[in-house]
Design a protein around this motif. Structure first.
Motif, PDB file in Angstrom:
ATOM      1  N   SER A 162     -40.234 -20.260  -7.356  1.00  0.00           N
ATOM      2  CA  SER A 162     -39.579 -19.179  -8.097  1.00  0.00           C
ATOM      3  C   SER A 162     -40.560 -18.419  -8.978  1.00  0.00           C
ATOM      4  CB  SER A 162     -38.439 -19.740  -8.955  1.00  0.00           C
ATOM      5  OG  SER A 162     -38.938 -20.543 -10.012  1.00  0.00           O
ATOM      6  N   LYS A 163     -41.749 -18.999  -9.174  1.00  0.00           N
ATOM      7  CA  LYS A 163     -42.745 -18.378 -10.039  1.00  0.00           C
ATOM      8  C   LYS A 163     -43.930 -17.792  -9.261  1.00  0.00           C
ATOM      9  CE  LYS A 163     -40.554 -19.760 -13.754  1.00  0.00           C
ATOM     10  NZ  LYS A 163     -39.882 -18.803 -14.677  1.00  0.00           N
ATOM     11  N   TYR A 164     -44.266 -18.388  -8.130  1.00  0.00           N
ATOM     12  CA  TYR A 164     -45.465 -18.006  -7.404  1.00  0.00           C
ATOM     13  C   TYR A 164     -45.136 -17.697  -5.945  1.00  0.00           C
ATOM     14  CZ  TYR A 164     -47.463 -20.210 -11.541  1.00  0.00           C
ATOM     15  OH  TYR A 164     -47.757 -20.552 -12.842  1.00  0.00           O
ATOM     16  N   ASP A 165     -46.141 -17.304  -5.195  1.00  0.00           N
ATOM     17  CA  ASP A 165     -45.966 -16.996  -3.778  1.00  0.00           C
ATOM     18  C   ASP A 165     -45.413 -18.211  -3.030  1.00  0.00           C
ATOM     19  OD1 ASP A 165     -46.834 -15.113  -1.386  1.00  0.00           O
ATOM     20  OD2 ASP A 165     -47.460 -17.154  -0.879  1.00  0.00           O
ATOM     21  N   VAL A 166     -44.350 -18.001  -2.294  1.00  0.00           N
ATOM     22  CA  VAL A 166     -43.642 -19.100  -1.626  1.00  0.00           C
ATOM     23  C   VAL A 166     -44.538 -19.804  -0.607  1.00  0.00           C
ATOM     24  CG1 VAL A 166     -41.683 -19.681  -0.152  1.00  0.00           C
ATOM     25  CG2 VAL A 166     -41.417 -17.983  -1.948  1.00  0.00           C
ATOM     26  N   ASN A 167     -45.164 -19.025   0.259  1.00  0.00           N
ATOM     27  CA  ASN A 167     -45.973 -19.593   1.331  1.00  0.00           C
ATOM     28  C   ASN A 167     -47.149 -20.396   0.775  1.00  0.00           C
ATOM     29  OD1 ASN A 167     -45.944 -19.080   4.489  1.00  0.00           O
ATOM     30  ND2 ASN A 167     -48.074 -19.300   3.869  1.00  0.00           N
ATOM     31  N   LYS A 168     -47.829 -19.848  -0.231  1.00  0.00           N
ATOM     32  CA  LYS A 168     -48.983 -20.539  -0.817  1.00  0.00           C
ATOM     33  C   LYS A 168     -48.556 -21.816  -1.527  1.00  0.00           C
ATOM     34  CE  LYS A 168     -51.874 -16.424  -1.461  1.00  0.00           C
ATOM     35  NZ  LYS A 168     -52.515 -15.521  -2.464  1.00  0.00           N
ATOM     36  N   THR A 169     -47.402 -21.791  -2.170  1.00  0.00           N
ATOM     37  CA  THR A 169     -46.911 -22.977  -2.880  1.00  0.00           C
ATOM     38  C   THR A 169     -46.688 -24.137  -1.929  1.00  0.00           C
ATOM     39  OG1 THR A 169     -45.839 -21.634  -4.588  1.00  0.00           O
ATOM     40  CG2 THR A 169     -45.043 -23.877  -4.309  1.00  0.00           C
ATOM     41  N   ILE A 170     -46.007 -23.884  -0.810  1.00  0.00           N
ATOM     42  CA  ILE A 170     -45.723 -24.961   0.142  1.00  0.00           C
ATOM     43  C   ILE A 170     -47.004 -25.413   0.842  1.00  0.00           C
ATOM     44  CG2 ILE A 170     -44.323 -25.658   2.122  1.00  0.00           C
ATOM     45  CD1 ILE A 170     -42.318 -23.506   1.355  1.00  0.00           C
ATOM     46  N   THR A 171     -47.897 -24.479   1.153  1.00  0.00           N
ATOM     47  CA  THR A 171     -49.184 -24.832   1.765  1.00  0.00           C
ATOM     48  C   THR A 171     -49.961 -25.786   0.870  1.00  0.00           C
ATOM     49  OG1 THR A 171     -49.311 -22.689   2.884  1.00  0.00           O
ATOM     50  CG2 THR A 171     -51.367 -23.928   2.663  1.00  0.00           C
ATOM     51  N   PHE A 172     -50.025 -25.469  -0.410  1.00  0.00           N
ATOM     52  CA  PHE A 172     -50.736 -26.313  -1.365  1.00  0.00           C
ATOM     53  C   PHE A 172     -50.092 -27.695  -1.455  1.00  0.00           C
ATOM     54  CE2 PHE A 172     -51.570 -27.754  -5.771  1.00  0.00           C
ATOM     55  CZ  PHE A 172     -52.957 -27.782  -5.732  1.00  0.00           C
ATOM     56  N   ALA A 173     -48.755 -27.754  -1.411  1.00  0.00           N
ATOM     57  CA  ALA A 173     -48.044 -29.035  -1.484  1.00  0.00           C
ATOM     58  C   ALA A 173     -48.405 -29.922  -0.292  1.00  0.00           C
ATOM     59  CB  ALA A 173     -46.534 -28.796  -1.528  1.00  0.00           C
ATOM     60  N   TYR A 174     -48.517 -29.327   0.896  1.00  0.00           N
ATOM     61  CA  TYR A 174     -48.914 -30.111   2.067  1.00  0.00           C
ATOM     62  C   TYR A 174     -50.340 -30.642   1.921  1.00  0.00           C
ATOM     63  CZ  TYR A 174     -44.899 -29.281   5.128  1.00  0.00           C
ATOM     64  OH  TYR A 174     -43.651 -29.297   5.693  1.00  0.00           O
ATOM     65  N   PHE A 175     -51.233 -29.819   1.411  1.00  0.00           N
ATOM     66  CA  PHE A 175     -52.623 -30.258   1.242  1.00  0.00           C
ATOM     67  C   PHE A 175     -52.716 -31.422   0.265  1.00  0.00           C
ATOM     68  CE2 PHE A 175     -56.655 -30.019  -1.107  1.00  0.00           C
ATOM     69  CZ  PHE A 175     -57.552 -30.205  -0.053  1.00  0.00           C
ATOM     70  N   ILE A 176     -52.034 -31.310  -0.876  1.00  0.00           N
ATOM     71  CA  ILE A 176     -52.031 -32.399  -1.857  1.00  0.00           C
ATOM     72  C   ILE A 176     -51.428 -33.659  -1.255  1.00  0.00           C
ATOM     73  CG2 ILE A 176     -51.042 -33.168  -4.042  1.00  0.00           C
ATOM     74  CD1 ILE A 176     -53.369 -31.261  -4.359  1.00  0.00           C
ATOM     75  N   SER A 177     -50.392 -33.497  -0.440  1.00  0.00           N
ATOM     76  CA  SER A 177     -49.755 -34.646   0.210  1.00  0.00           C
ATOM     77  C   SER A 177     -50.729 -35.380   1.119  1.00  0.00           C
ATOM     78  CB  SER A 177     -48.537 -34.174   1.001  1.00  0.00           C
ATOM     79  OG  SER A 177     -47.910 -35.263   1.649  1.00  0.00           O
TER      80      SER A 177
ATOM     81  N   TYR B 206     -50.930 -21.750   6.216  1.00  0.00           N
ATOM     82  CA  TYR B 206     -51.993 -20.847   5.767  1.00  0.00           C
ATOM     83  C   TYR B 206     -52.154 -19.692   6.756  1.00  0.00           C
ATOM     84  CZ  TYR B 206     -56.707 -19.072   4.981  1.00  0.00           C
ATOM     85  OH  TYR B 206     -57.792 -18.251   4.782  1.00  0.00           O
ATOM     86  N   LEU B 207     -52.146 -20.008   8.051  1.00  0.00           N
ATOM     87  CA  LEU B 207     -52.273 -18.974   9.076  1.00  0.00           C
ATOM     88  C   LEU B 207     -51.045 -18.066   9.085  1.00  0.00           C
ATOM     89  CD1 LEU B 207     -53.818 -21.050  12.007  1.00  0.00           C
ATOM     90  CD2 LEU B 207     -54.964 -19.388  10.523  1.00  0.00           C
TER      91      LEU B 207
END
Length: 441
Positions: free
Chosen positions: A309-324, A423-424
């Motif tokens: 709700s605060k940041y870019d949706v796609n980038k947020t989920i991409t980052f979550a997968y990387f951290i996971s 990311y792609l």
């Protein structure tokens, strides 16, 4: 004289009305039942192996056949909902459940259950997204999908409390009764999609629903939401054609992401109890430790939804997968310490399950109204093939004797692929996915 009002204006309220909350809660309960049903087979797997005297390979069809049904149900759910309405697809699917006394019977019942659950989830997500105000949509759809990991956690708690004293059948009986009760209540309280009503000339019923949402009568003519893509025309609004044509590249990336994500998710939820049992855990211990993984997903889904709700949706989920993926690698080094293992399984679940639960929000927001139902359903359906592969893959990797550490290391790779796919998608999407920050009525 009637004014013309698009559907999004009709549901854009500062505070959610009772009508909107009822729709949300019923859809939440449907997905909660899906989570319970999804999780219990993994939790009761060790008991089935002992009770029926079978091997892990014998149990593979039971683990995977419901997922096949889910994939088929999800793929056709969007098309079916366009014919008979989202409400009745959700209700009909929630009625399907069963139990059995041997692997053959269980395979049949699990397949039928999968058909229903596969159809219910994407339609529930789409229905909620259509009834939520624009500034709350991503948050509420994410909150909706907290029901899935929460349901799996409840399945673990049920198993821990019932397996020893009442057996695995009681777990299935209780899990099967929940969606039936929800379906009966939904017949009377769940409302049909406003898009569907207008399409089928249900203007009077649609206006009555809007009256309940806004708390006042509106002398208006409702029209569908304006397209989210300026290039769409009346001649090019075939849902399937849009998903596999104009949006094929971002669609393919979401399919790949969902496939890999569900592969890992179902390897762990289906086989982690068995893996932990072989590592010396008691039934109560392996049920509760396994339940920590999806429970972490509840926290992760809420947290990721806030960031979306605060940041870019796609980038947020991409980052979550990387951290996971990073957390999975760390977890692989901590398998000898039960407390650290449980903590990092919780954190890994927050990352992976939270990201996976956020994908429906991404898809519902990304696709225009003309193809949203098919887009969300197909992502679920094609992604479910990853779940099917995961159920088989989980049994297969046991043959390599990798141990718990090796399995966590291996599973980090498909999570990285999910991150790369999103990311792609962000790089090549034909539409930008953004969340409206404010909405005034």
């Amino acid at each position: 004289m009637k004014i013309i009002l698009d559907i999004q204006q009709a549901v854009d309220t500062r505070k959610l009305s009772l009508q909107q909350w009822i729709i949300f809660i019923l859809c939440f309960l449907v997905i909660l039942a899906d989570g319970i049903d999804t999780g219990v087979v993994g939790f009761i797997a060790p008991a089935l192996l002992d009770d029926w005297g079978i091997t892990k390979n014998d149990l593979r069809p039971v683990m995977s056949v419901a997922l096949i049904g889910m994939a088929i149900g999800a793929i056709f759910a969007g098309i079916l909902a366009d014919k008979i309405g989202r409400k009745w697809v959700i209700i009909g699917s929630a009625f399907i459940f069963g139990t059995s006394n041997n692997t053959t019977e269980m395979v049949i019942y699990r397949f039928l259950t999968g058909l229903g659950l596969g159809a219910a989830m994407p339609n529930a997500a789409t229905l909620v997204s259509e009834y939520m105000p624009a500034h709350r949509r991503a948050w509420m759809v994410n909150l909706l999908f907290c029901a899935l990991p929460l349901g799996i956690t409840i399945g673990g708690v049920l198993s821990a409390g019932l397996l020893s004293n009442h057996g695995w059948k009681m777990v299935l009986y209780i899990g099967g009764a929940i969606p039936v009760v929800v379906a009966v209540v939904s017949v009377f309280l769940l409302k049909e999609s406003l898009h569907f009503l207008i399409k089928k000339q249900g203007q009077v019923e649609a206006l009555e629903i809007v009256k309940n949402i806004q708390g006042k009568f509106i002398d208006a003519k409702l029209v569908p939401v304006k397209s989210l893509d300026a290039d769409l025309t009346e001649k090019n609004t075939n849902p399937v054609g849009l998903v596999v044509g104009k949006f094929i590249v971002p669609s393919a990336m979401m399919w790949l992401c969902c496939f890999m994500s569900l592969l890992v998710f179902y390897v762990l939820t289906s086989w982690m109890p068995t893996l932990l049992k072989e590592s010396g855990f008691t039934p109560e211990q392996f049920s509760l430790v396994t339940a920590v993984f999806p429970f972490g997903g509840v926290a992760g889904t809420i947290l990721i939804g806030w960031f979306m709700s605060k940041y870019d949706v796609n980038k947020t989920i991409t980052f979550a997968y990387f951290i996971s993926a990073v957390l999975f690698v760390i977890t692989g080094f901590l398998t000898q310490n039960i407390y650290l293992l449980a903590l990092f399984i919780f954190l890994a679940g927050a990352g992976l399950v939270g990201a996976q639960s956020s994908l429906p929000s991404l898809a519902a927001i990304f696709y225009p109204a003309e193809c949203r139902g098919v887009g969300v359903s197909w992502m679920h359906g094609l992604g479910r093939f990853g779940a099917i592969f995961g159920a088989f893959f989980g049994a297969y990797i046991f043959t390599f004797n990798l141990g718990m550490s090796g399995i966590f290391f291996v599973l980090a790779l498909p999570i990285l692929i999910s991150a790369l796919a999103l990311y792609l998608k962000g790089r090549y999407s034909t539409s930008k996915v953004t969340i409206p920050q404010t909405s005034k009525v």
